[in-house]
Motif scaffolding. Structure first.
Motif, PDB file in Angstrom:
ATOM      1  N   PHE A  12       0.829  -1.203   0.000  1.00  0.00           N
ATOM      2  CA  PHE A  12       0.000   0.000   0.000  1.00  0.00           C
ATOM      3  C   PHE A  12       0.866   1.257   0.000  1.00  0.00           C
ATOM      4  CE2 PHE A  12      -2.441   3.363   2.080  1.00  0.00           C
ATOM      5  CZ  PHE A  12      -3.562   3.384   1.271  1.00  0.00           C
ATOM      6  N   ALA A  13       1.905   1.265   0.825  1.00  0.00           N
ATOM      7  CA  ALA A  13       2.792   2.434   0.908  1.00  0.00           C
ATOM      8  C   ALA A  13       3.542   2.651  -0.409  1.00  0.00           C
ATOM      9  CB  ALA A  13       3.781   2.265   2.060  1.00  0.00           C
ATOM     10  N   VAL A  14       4.025   1.574  -0.999  1.00  0.00           N
ATOM     11  CA  VAL A  14       4.767   1.689  -2.259  1.00  0.00           C
ATOM     12  C   VAL A  14       3.850   2.149  -3.384  1.00  0.00           C
ATOM     13  CG1 VAL A  14       5.983   0.353  -4.019  1.00  0.00           C
ATOM     14  CG2 VAL A  14       6.603   0.106  -1.621  1.00  0.00           C
ATOM     15  N   HIS A  15       2.646   1.602  -3.445  1.00  0.00           N
ATOM     16  CA  HIS A  15       1.710   2.030  -4.493  1.00  0.00           C
ATOM     17  C   HIS A  15       1.264   3.476  -4.274  1.00  0.00           C
ATOM     18  CE1 HIS A  15       1.139  -1.471  -7.048  1.00  0.00           C
ATOM     19  NE2 HIS A  15       1.383  -2.186  -5.959  1.00  0.00           N
ATOM     20  N   SER A  16       1.146   3.891  -3.029  1.00  0.00           N
ATOM     21  CA  SER A  16       0.836   5.300  -2.754  1.00  0.00           C
ATOM     22  C   SER A  16       1.974   6.198  -3.235  1.00  0.00           C
ATOM     23  CB  SER A  16       0.594   5.521  -1.258  1.00  0.00           C
ATOM     24  OG  SER A  16      -0.567   4.874  -0.841  1.00  0.00           O
ATOM     25  N   GLY A  17       3.203   5.765  -3.019  1.00  0.00           N
ATOM     26  CA  GLY A  17       4.358   6.519  -3.512  1.00  0.00           C
ATOM     27  C   GLY A  17       4.394   6.584  -5.025  1.00  0.00           C
ATOM     28  N   GLY A  18       4.096   5.474  -5.670  1.00  0.00           N
ATOM     29  CA  GLY A  18       4.028   5.456  -7.129  1.00  0.00           C
ATOM     30  C   GLY A  18       2.919   6.362  -7.647  1.00  0.00           C
ATOM     31  N   LEU A  55      -6.439   7.782  -3.413  1.00  0.00           N
ATOM     32  CA  LEU A  55      -6.555   7.001  -4.650  1.00  0.00           C
ATOM     33  C   LEU A  55      -6.088   5.561  -4.441  1.00  0.00           C
ATOM     34  CD1 LEU A  55      -7.338   7.068  -7.633  1.00  0.00           C
ATOM     35  CD2 LEU A  55      -4.996   7.759  -8.146  1.00  0.00           C
ATOM     36  N   SER A  56      -4.997   5.373  -3.717  1.00  0.00           N
ATOM     37  CA  SER A  56      -4.513   4.018  -3.419  1.00  0.00           C
ATOM     38  C   SER A  56      -5.528   3.252  -2.582  1.00  0.00           C
ATOM     39  CB  SER A  56      -3.181   4.075  -2.687  1.00  0.00           C
ATOM     40  OG  SER A  56      -2.188   4.578  -3.536  1.00  0.00           O
ATOM     41  N   PHE A  57      -6.119   3.923  -1.596  1.00  0.00           N
ATOM     42  CA  PHE A  57      -7.136   3.279  -0.751  1.00  0.00           C
ATOM     43  C   PHE A  57      -8.331   2.849  -1.606  1.00  0.00           C
ATOM     44  CE2 PHE A  57     -11.009   3.451   1.764  1.00  0.00           C
ATOM     45  CZ  PHE A  57     -10.706   2.537   2.756  1.00  0.00           C
ATOM     46  N   LEU A  58      -8.807   3.745  -2.449  1.00  0.00           N
ATOM     47  CA  LEU A  58      -9.948   3.407  -3.299  1.00  0.00           C
ATOM     48  C   LEU A  58      -9.621   2.253  -4.237  1.00  0.00           C
ATOM     49  CD1 LEU A  58     -11.246   6.973  -4.230  1.00  0.00           C
ATOM     50  CD2 LEU A  58     -12.383   5.306  -2.772  1.00  0.00           C
ATOM     51  N   ASN A  59      -8.432   2.267  -4.829  1.00  0.00           N
ATOM     52  CA  ASN A  59      -8.060   1.211  -5.773  1.00  0.00           C
ATOM     53  C   ASN A  59      -7.784  -0.125  -5.096  1.00  0.00           C
ATOM     54  OD1 ASN A  59      -8.329   2.539  -8.235  1.00  0.00           O
ATOM     55  ND2 ASN A  59      -6.308   3.454  -8.063  1.00  0.00           N
ATOM     56  N   HIS A  60      -7.219  -0.103  -3.895  1.00  0.00           N
ATOM     57  CA  HIS A  60      -6.846  -1.352  -3.225  1.00  0.00           C
ATOM     58  C   HIS A  60      -7.986  -1.971  -2.441  1.00  0.00           C
ATOM     59  CE1 HIS A  60      -2.375  -1.716  -3.614  1.00  0.00           C
ATOM     60  NE2 HIS A  60      -2.597  -0.544  -4.182  1.00  0.00           N
ATOM     61  N   TYR A  61      -8.890  -1.169  -1.914  1.00  0.00           N
ATOM     62  CA  TYR A  61      -9.915  -1.706  -1.013  1.00  0.00           C
ATOM     63  C   TYR A  61     -11.338  -1.521  -1.528  1.00  0.00           C
ATOM     64  CZ  TYR A  61      -5.938  -1.972   2.071  1.00  0.00           C
ATOM     65  OH  TYR A  61      -4.708  -2.261   2.593  1.00  0.00           O
ATOM     66  N   ILE A  62     -11.668  -0.377  -2.081  1.00  0.00           N
ATOM     67  CA  ILE A  62     -13.041  -0.123  -2.508  1.00  0.00           C
ATOM     68  C   ILE A  62     -13.337  -0.750  -3.869  1.00  0.00           C
ATOM     69  CG2 ILE A  62     -14.760   1.679  -2.996  1.00  0.00           C
ATOM     70  CD1 ILE A  62     -13.840   1.406  -0.023  1.00  0.00           C
ATOM     71  N   ARG A  63     -12.402  -0.664  -4.800  1.00  0.00           N
ATOM     72  CA  ARG A  63     -12.617  -1.230  -6.136  1.00  0.00           C
ATOM     73  C   ARG A  63     -12.890  -2.737  -6.087  1.00  0.00           C
ATOM     74  NH1 ARG A  63      -8.275  -0.649 -10.973  1.00  0.00           N
ATOM     75  NH2 ARG A  63      -9.524   1.023 -11.820  1.00  0.00           N
ATOM     76  N   PRO A  64     -12.126  -3.542  -5.340  1.00  0.00           N
ATOM     77  CA  PRO A  64     -12.457  -4.977  -5.272  1.00  0.00           C
ATOM     78  C   PRO A  64     -13.825  -5.243  -4.633  1.00  0.00           C
ATOM     79  CG  PRO A  64     -10.225  -4.620  -4.521  1.00  0.00           C
ATOM     80  CD  PRO A  64     -10.842  -3.273  -4.692  1.00  0.00           C
ATOM     81  N   ALA A 127       6.009   1.689  -8.723  1.00  0.00           N
ATOM     82  CA  ALA A 127       5.818   0.722  -7.635  1.00  0.00           C
ATOM     83  C   ALA A 127       6.542  -0.590  -7.923  1.00  0.00           C
ATOM     84  CB  ALA A 127       4.328   0.469  -7.425  1.00  0.00           C
ATOM     85  N   SER A 128       6.497  -1.075  -9.163  1.00  0.00           N
ATOM     86  CA  SER A 128       7.174  -2.334  -9.471  1.00  0.00           C
ATOM     87  C   SER A 128       8.689  -2.192  -9.384  1.00  0.00           C
ATOM     88  CB  SER A 128       6.751  -2.858 -10.842  1.00  0.00           C
ATOM     89  OG  SER A 128       7.137  -1.964 -11.849  1.00  0.00           O
ATOM     90  N   MET A 129       9.223  -1.034  -9.751  1.00  0.00           N
ATOM     91  CA  MET A 129      10.665  -0.804  -9.626  1.00  0.00           C
ATOM     92  C   MET A 129      11.077  -0.797  -8.149  1.00  0.00           C
ATOM     93  SD  MET A 129      11.697  -0.730 -12.676  1.00  0.00           S
ATOM     94  CE  MET A 129      13.337  -0.098 -12.610  1.00  0.00           C
ATOM     95  N   ILE A 130      10.303  -0.134  -7.312  1.00  0.00           N
ATOM     96  CA  ILE A 130      10.618  -0.072  -5.882  1.00  0.00           C
ATOM     97  C   ILE A 130      10.478  -1.450  -5.251  1.00  0.00           C
ATOM     98  CG2 ILE A 130       9.871   0.858  -3.652  1.00  0.00           C
ATOM     99  CD1 ILE A 130       9.082   3.422  -5.179  1.00  0.00           C
ATOM    100  N   LEU A 131       9.381  -2.154  -5.544  1.00  0.00           N
ATOM    101  CA  LEU A 131       9.172  -3.482  -4.949  1.00  0.00           C
ATOM    102  C   LEU A 131      10.232  -4.474  -5.416  1.00  0.00           C
ATOM    103  CD1 LEU A 131       5.295  -3.805  -5.008  1.00  0.00           C
ATOM    104  CD2 LEU A 131       6.774  -3.577  -3.009  1.00  0.00           C
ATOM    105  N   ALA A 132      10.703  -4.364  -6.648  1.00  0.00           N
ATOM    106  CA  ALA A 132      11.763  -5.255  -7.122  1.00  0.00           C
ATOM    107  C   ALA A 132      13.039  -5.040  -6.317  1.00  0.00           C
ATOM    108  CB  ALA A 132      12.019  -5.011  -8.607  1.00  0.00           C
ATOM    109  N   ARG A 133      13.345  -3.796  -6.001  1.00  0.00           N
ATOM    110  CA  ARG A 133      14.547  -3.509  -5.197  1.00  0.00           C
ATOM    111  C   ARG A 133      14.372  -3.993  -3.766  1.00  0.00           C
ATOM    112  NH1 ARG A 133      18.037   1.503  -6.242  1.00  0.00           N
ATOM    113  NH2 ARG A 133      19.558  -0.119  -6.475  1.00  0.00           N
ATOM    114  N   VAL A 134      13.171  -3.810  -3.213  1.00  0.00           N
ATOM    115  CA  VAL A 134      12.922  -4.245  -1.829  1.00  0.00           C
ATOM    116  C   VAL A 134      13.027  -5.762  -1.735  1.00  0.00           C
ATOM    117  CG1 VAL A 134      11.103  -4.466  -0.077  1.00  0.00           C
ATOM    118  CG2 VAL A 134      11.532  -2.251  -1.165  1.00  0.00           C
TER     119      VAL A 134
END
Length: 142
Positions: A12-18, A55-64, A127-134
């Protein structure tokens, strides 16, 4: 906190940053149609951060939840539109996030769709670039 909770919070934090990076780009490119407060001010940065988190909250929790509640209709619409309705759902989330925050101006649904498309592409890329490094730095589980 469990590993699942940590991973969910990290995603969630990484996608919010993206989304934050993408929103800055969207606001710069679509300036008269999607606007943030005056560039460089504290309101500008705070609004961009809050918009990204909402926007991240809506996309991650409300949209599903929306997809589950409207499953038969969603399935039918997705089949008939060959998946393009997914983009309209993203535009709806972008437009709703703009409605929740008074400092954001989104001219109409068409610009919400364009803003959502750009935000999705740039946000997912960042987000995918950051998560790949993490994940590359994290040791494998025992």
């Amino acid at each position: 906190m469990s590993r699942l909770g940590e991973r969910t919070l990290l995603n969630f934090a990484v996608h919010s940053g993206g989304n934050f990076v993408a929103i800055l780009l969207v606001a710069a490119v679509l300036d008269p149609h999607v606007r943030l407060p005056a560039t460089g001010t504290l309101d500008y940065w705070a609004t961009a951060v809050i918009f990204a988190v909402v926007l991240s909250f809506l996309n991650h929790y409300i949209r599903p939840i929306l997809y589950i509640l409207l499953a038969p209709l969603t399935c039918l619409v997705m089949i008939f539109t060959l998946g393009l309705a997914h983009f309209f759902t993203g535009a709806l989330m972008f437009w709703l996030a703009g409605k929740f925050i008074d400092a954001i101006y989104v001219e109409n649904f068409g610009f919400a769709l364009l803003g959502a498309l750009v935000t999705a592409m740039i946000g997912q890329f960042v987000a995918s670039m950051i998560l790949a490094r993490v994940h590359a730095r994290r040791p494998p589980p025992p």
